[in-house]
Structure formats: structure tokens, C-alpha cells
Design a protein around this motif. Structure first.
Motif, PDB file in Angstrom:
ATOM      1  N   SER A   1       0.826  -1.154   0.007  1.00 20.56           N
ATOM      2  CA  SER A   1       0.216  -0.033   0.003  1.00 20.56           C
ATOM      3  C   SER A   1       0.763   1.209   0.084  1.00 20.56           C
ATOM      4  O   SER A   1       2.055   1.258   0.292  1.00 20.56           O
ATOM      5  CB  SER A   1      -0.913   0.032   1.277  1.00 20.56           C
ATOM      6  N   ASP A   2       0.017   2.348  -0.223  1.00 16.93           N
ATOM      7  CA  ASP A   2       1.002   3.658  -0.056  1.00 16.93           C
ATOM      8  C   ASP A   2       1.715   3.864   1.150  1.00 16.93           C
ATOM      9  O   ASP A   2       2.856   4.180   1.423  1.00 16.93           O
ATOM     10  CB  ASP A   2      -0.011   4.863  -0.352  1.00 16.93           C
ATOM     11  N   ARG A   3       0.650   3.369   2.255  1.00 19.43           N
ATOM     12  CA  ARG A   3       1.449   3.599   3.633  1.00 19.43           C
ATOM     13  C   ARG A   3       2.547   2.694   3.491  1.00 19.43           C
ATOM     14  O   ARG A   3       3.479   3.190   4.496  1.00 19.43           O
ATOM     15  CB  ARG A   3       0.422   3.019   4.590  1.00 19.43           C
ATOM     16  N   GLU A   4       2.440   1.483   3.286  1.00 21.55           N
ATOM     17  CA  GLU A   4       3.687   0.634   3.416  1.00 21.55           C
ATOM     18  C   GLU A   4       4.993   0.987   2.560  1.00 21.55           C
ATOM     19  O   GLU A   4       5.945   0.948   3.269  1.00 21.55           O
ATOM     20  CB  GLU A   4       3.365  -0.906   3.057  1.00 21.55           C
ATOM     21  N   LEU A   5       4.795   1.728   1.598  1.00 18.96           N
ATOM     22  CA  LEU A   5       5.878   2.230   0.899  1.00 18.96           C
ATOM     23  C   LEU A   5       6.366   3.499   1.329  1.00 18.96           C
ATOM     24  O   LEU A   5       7.662   3.623   1.657  1.00 18.96           O
ATOM     25  CB  LEU A   5       5.272   2.652  -0.695  1.00 18.96           C
ATOM     26  N   HIS A   6       5.426   4.205   1.971  1.00 20.91           N
ATOM     27  CA  HIS A   6       5.896   5.369   2.775  1.00 20.91           C
ATOM     28  C   HIS A   6       6.552   5.101   4.091  1.00 20.91           C
ATOM     29  O   HIS A   6       7.987   5.353   4.116  1.00 20.91           O
ATOM     30  CB  HIS A   6       4.749   6.177   3.381  1.00 20.91           C
ATOM     31  N   ASP A   7       6.317   4.066   4.795  1.00 19.14           N
ATOM     32  CA  ASP A   7       6.801   3.531   6.031  1.00 19.14           C
ATOM     33  C   ASP A   7       8.184   2.789   5.810  1.00 19.14           C
ATOM     34  O   ASP A   7       9.259   3.072   6.398  1.00 19.14           O
ATOM     35  CB  ASP A   7       5.987   2.590   6.741  1.00 19.14           C
ATOM     36  N   THR A   8       8.306   2.110   4.582  1.00 20.17           N
ATOM     37  CA  THR A   8       9.501   1.381   4.252  1.00 20.17           C
ATOM     38  C   THR A   8      10.714   2.538   3.925  1.00 20.17           C
ATOM     39  O   THR A   8      11.832   2.563   4.280  1.00 20.17           O
ATOM     40  CB  THR A   8       9.369   0.509   2.897  1.00 20.17           C
ATOM     41  N   VAL A   9      10.144   3.428   3.251  1.00 21.11           N
ATOM     42  CA  VAL A   9      11.180   4.334   2.800  1.00 21.11           C
ATOM     43  C   VAL A   9      11.516   5.292   4.207  1.00 21.11           C
ATOM     44  O   VAL A   9      12.798   5.572   4.097  1.00 21.11           O
ATOM     45  CB  VAL A   9      10.723   5.344   1.553  1.00 21.11           C
TER      46      VAL A   9
END
Length: 180
Positions: free
Chosen positions: A129-137
Motif C-alpha cells: 500500500s501507499d502507507r507501506e511504501l511510505h513507512d519502508t522509505v
């Protein structure tokens, strides 16, 4: 031996630096708490794996080992995962989504512009998800900072994986913002 005189030279890695300056310690601990234990659709164990992976890529033994130990605690898995991270998870079964997110984290470790649209597309296709991409980065970027802080001041670190297990348990179950 650390490049600066620490009040408690027996504290390894970032622990000694946090003890050195309480003013900067609290925001750093709060950031780690939010990133690794706060609300997210990624489990705390998955987020600890991202932190440990980036720390390994940065050659930060203390951060790699302590966050890998926290992942072991969260995931209730074998200590061998600590060495498997160094082999890019060849033995540990991880989901295609986590693999894609770890690949993105590795690119952030090299530099943010190394993350390409096709990396995002692969992660999205795997269910990120967008949130998971955000959190990973954000985890990857923050751990580049933490790693450079620890190694830039030449803190010491225990060498054996077993030396990190108690620390990993505390990080996983008591958190980062706990009283020290």
C-alpha cells in the motif's frame, strides 16, 4: 573506543550516545518508537527486518544485530535469521511484498533517487500500500541516519549474535521510549 568521551563507556552502540545527550536522545527514541512499533499495516517484526537489512547494508554491526534481534523476538523465530539477513534472506521465507519492500529499502540506502517507478510498481503488484511504501522509505532513510550516528562516533559493539538477544527482547516488548 568512541571518538568522544561518553559518560558510560560500557554502553554499546547508540545506547552510549543516547546516554551522552538526553536532549537529542528523546526525539531519536520517539522516532524509532513510531517507525518500528507505531501504527502500521506492516508488523513490527517486518519493520525491524527492514531496519536490520538497511543497517547491514550500511555495515553498522550494532544496529544490524540489535534490530535483527528485535525481529527475532517479534517474529518468534530462530536466531539464524540474524545471519540470513546478511545473505539477503535466502533461507528465511518472506512474502513477495516484503521482498519488494526490502529491495526498495536497499535502494534508499544507496540514495533516494535509486528508487525507480518500476520498483514501486513491483511492490504495488505484490500488494504494498501507499502507507507501506511510505513507512519502508522512512525507516530506510532514518536508519541510514542512525547508522551514521553510531559509526561516525566509533561506538563499540558486541560481536556475537547471542549478545543481542536480551536487548532485542527489550526493544521488541518494552519499546524505544521506555525509561532507561
Amino acid at each position: 573506543m568512541s571518538y568522544i568521551t561518553l559518560p558510560n563507556p560500557s554502553l554499546p552502540g547508540i545506547s552510549g550516545l543516547l546516554d551522552y545527550n538526553k536532549t537529542t536522545a528523546q526525539p531519536l527514541l520517539n522516532l524509532a518508537e513510531v517507525l518500528l512499533r507505531g501504527e502500521s499495516t506492516l508488523s513490527s517484526g517486518e519493520r525491524e527486518l527492514i531496519a536490520a537489512h538497511v543497517s547491514y547494508l550500511n555495515n553498522c554491526h550494532f544496529c544490524h544485530s540489535s534490530h535483527a534481534a528485535a525481529a527475532v523476538a517479534h517474529l518468534n523465530c530462530d536466531i539464524s535469521i540474524m545471519d540470513d539477513i546478511k545473505k539477503n534472506f535466502v533461507e528465511t521465507p518472506i512474502s513477495p511484498k516484503l521482498r519488494a519492500l526490502l529491495d526498495i529499502a536497499g535502494k534508499v540506502q544507496k540514495g533516494g533517487k535509486h528508487v525507480l517507478p518500476e520498483d514501486i510498481a513491483i511492490a504495488r503488484e505484490a500488494g504494498a500500500s501507499d502507507r507501506e511504501l511510505h513507512d519502508t522509505v522512512l525507516i530506510a532513510a532514518a536508519f541510514c541516519m542512525f547508522n551514521r550516528y553510531v559509526d561516525g562516533l566509533a561506538t563499540w559493539a558486541p560481536q556475537a549474535n547471542e549478545d543481542y538477544m536480551e536487548m532485542g527482547q527489550k526493544m521488541a516488548f518494552l519499546g524505544y521510549s521506555r525509561a532507561r
